[in-house]
Motif scaffolding. Structure first.
Motif, PDB file in Angstrom:
ATOM      1  N   PHE A  71      -1.390   0.341  -2.737  1.00  0.00           N
ATOM      2  CA  PHE A  71      -1.100   1.546  -3.505  1.00  0.00           C
ATOM      3  C   PHE A  71      -2.198   2.589  -3.316  1.00  0.00           C
ATOM      4  N   ALA A  72      -3.451   2.149  -3.400  1.00  0.00           N
ATOM      5  CA  ALA A  72      -4.570   3.083  -3.277  1.00  0.00           C
ATOM      6  C   ALA A  72      -4.611   3.728  -1.895  1.00  0.00           C
ATOM      7  N   GLU A  73      -4.400   2.931  -0.843  1.00  0.00           N
ATOM      8  CA  GLU A  73      -4.427   3.452   0.522  1.00  0.00           C
ATOM      9  C   GLU A  73      -3.307   4.455   0.752  1.00  0.00           C
ATOM     10  N   GLU A  74      -2.103   4.097   0.327  1.00  0.00           N
ATOM     11  CA  GLU A  74      -0.966   4.976   0.572  1.00  0.00           C
ATOM     12  C   GLU A  74      -1.033   6.237  -0.290  1.00  0.00           C
ATOM     13  N   ALA A  75      -1.601   6.108  -1.495  1.00  0.00           N
ATOM     14  CA  ALA A  75      -1.775   7.289  -2.332  1.00  0.00           C
ATOM     15  C   ALA A  75      -2.720   8.274  -1.664  1.00  0.00           C
ATOM     16  N   LYS A  76      -3.800   7.754  -1.073  1.00  0.00           N
ATOM     17  CA  LYS A  76      -4.761   8.610  -0.392  1.00  0.00           C
ATOM     18  C   LYS A  76      -4.130   9.288   0.816  1.00  0.00           C
ATOM     19  N   LYS A  77      -3.358   8.529   1.580  1.00  0.00           N
ATOM     20  CA  LYS A  77      -2.696   9.104   2.749  1.00  0.00           C
ATOM     21  C   LYS A  77      -1.697  10.184   2.332  1.00  0.00           C
ATOM     22  N   GLN A  78      -0.953   9.922   1.252  1.00  0.00           N
ATOM     23  CA  GLN A  78       0.011  10.907   0.780  1.00  0.00           C
ATOM     24  C   GLN A  78      -0.696  12.169   0.304  1.00  0.00           C
ATOM     25  N   HIS A  79      -1.819  12.000  -0.370  1.00  0.00           N
ATOM     26  CA  HIS A  79      -2.598  13.158  -0.816  1.00  0.00           C
ATOM     27  C   HIS A  79      -3.049  13.985   0.384  1.00  0.00           C
ATOM     28  N   ASN A  80      -3.495  13.325   1.446  1.00  0.00           N
ATOM     29  CA  ASN A  80      -3.929  14.036   2.654  1.00  0.00           C
ATOM     30  C   ASN A  80      -2.767  14.801   3.272  1.00  0.00           C
TER      31      ASN A  80
END
Length: 301
Positions: A71-80
Motif C-alpha cells: 500500500f505504501a509503495e503504490e500510494a507513493k507511486k500514485q502520488h508521483n
C-alpha cells in the motif's frame, strides 16, 4: 471514470486537450481520478479484503507487513504520477493534439516517472506536456533516458546547458576548454563531460565541432541576448566553432527543460574565442539578422 466527488482534477476547469489527455492517461495506466486506483493497489485491496473476511484464515505478521508495504509503495507511486500530471496539464496548450499521443508512449512514460518523487526531477518530466502539444516530439528512448538519470546527472546537465547558444535554430553548449576557469567555476570539467557522454545526453570530441550553414553576418543568441558575428568578406565557407560538445537527439530534446541559467561573463569569453578564428563580434548598428539563426528562448522555463 469513477465517482466525481473523489476526482483529483476538475475536468470542467480544463481545456479540451487537457481533458482528453487525462482520459488517455486513465485508459493507458488505469484510473487517474481516485487515489491509489491503479491496478496493483486495487488487486491488493481485494486480496486484503478476502483475507480479512475469511475468519478461518489467520493473517500472520509477515502478511500484514507485506500488505502495508505494498500500500505504501503504490500510494507513493500514485502520488508521483498525479504530481507530474498536474505539472504537465498547466502547459498543455489549447491547440494540443492530445488525441494523437500514442497509448504505448503514455504507458511507457508513467512506467518510468512513477518512481520520481523529487520535485526538481519531476520538472524534467514536463516532457509529457511537450508530447501532448506536439506528438512525436519526445521519443521513447528519450523517456527511458530520463528514467535512468539521477538528480546529480540532471543538475550537471543543467549547468552544461548554462553555456548554450542558439545558433541557426540549434542549441549548442559552447565548451572550448574544460580546464578553463569559467567552466570549472560552474562545476563543468572533463570528468563531468565524460559522464554526461556516458548517459547519452552529449557527444564529446577532443577537436572542435563546427556549425555550418551560417550567414556571412548576423546574430546568434545567448539566453535571448543577441551576439553579432561576421565572417571575413570573401570567405566561401562559414563555419562557426562551437567547441567540443554536441548534444545528442535526446539531449537536444531535454535541454529546454533543464532549468539552465546564463553564466556571467560567458558572452565575452565566447567572443574572444571566435575572434581567434577571424570572426568579428561587434558591429556599429544593430539592424540585420542572419537568416538561419533565431532569438530562441533560453533552455529553461
Amino acid at each position: 471514470m469513477g465517482d466525481p466527488k473523489y476526482s483529483l482534477i476538475n475536468l470542467g476547469d480544463l481545456s479540451k486537450p487537457a481533458n482528453t489527455l487525462i482520459k488517455k492517461i486513465s485508459a493507458a495506466i488505469g484510473g487517474l481520478y481516485k487515489p491509489f486506483q491503479i491496478r496493483r493497489v486495487a488487486q491488493a485491496e481485494a486480496d486484503a479484503d478476502k483475507i480479512q473476511a475469511a475468519a478461518q484464515i489467520e493473517i500472520t505478521k509477515l502478511q500484514h507487513r507485506a500488505i502495508s508495504r505494498l500500500f505504501a509503495e503504490e500510494a507513493k507511486k500514485q502520488h508521483n504520477i498525479e504530481a507530474i500530471t498536474l505539472k504537465a496539464l498547466a502547459d498543455v496548450g489549447p491547440e494540443a493534439k492530445t488525441d494523437d499521443v500514442e497509448d504505448d508512449w503514455i504507458a511507457n512514460f508513467f512506467d518510468k516517472c512513477r518512481l520520481i518523487s523529487d520535485e526538481e526531477m519531476q520538472s524534467l518530466w514536463a516532457i509529457l506536456a511537450g508530447e501532448a502539444n506536439s506528438p512525436g516530439k519526445f521519443s521513447k528512448r528519450t523517456v527511458n533516458l530520463v528514467g535512468s538519470l539521477d538528480k546529480s546527472d540532471a543538475m550537471l546537465f543543467s549547468r552544461l546547458c548554462g553555456f548554450g547558444f542558439t545558433i541557426a535554430q540549434n542549441f549548442d553548449p559552447l565548451i572550448f576548454n574544460t580546464d578553463h576557469k569559467i567552466y570549472s567555476d560552474a562545476g563543468i570539467h572533463f570528468g563531468g563531460i565524460s559522464h554526461l557522454e556516458s548517459t547519452g545526453l552529449i557527444q564529446f570530441s577532443v577537436a572542435d565541432y563546427y556549425r555550418t550553414g551560417i550567414s556571412q553576418k548576423g546574430f546568434v543568441y545567448y539566453f535571448g541576448h543577441p551576439v553579432w558575428i561576421e565572417f571575413p568578406q570573401g570567405q566561401k565557407k562559414h563555419q562557426l566553432p562551437i567547441g567540443q560538445v554536441l548534444l545528442t537527439k535526446a539531449g537536444a530534446e531535454l535541454a529546454p527543460l533543464s532549468g539552465a541559467q546564463p553564466r556571467e561573463g560567458f558572452v565575452d569569453f565566447v567572443k574572444n574565442q571566435w575572434k581567434r578564428f577571424g570572426i568579428k563580434t561587434e558591429q556599429q548598428t544593430v539592424q540585420s539578422t542572419t537568416g538561419e539563426a533565431e532569438s530562441g528562448s533560453p533552455p529553461a522555463g
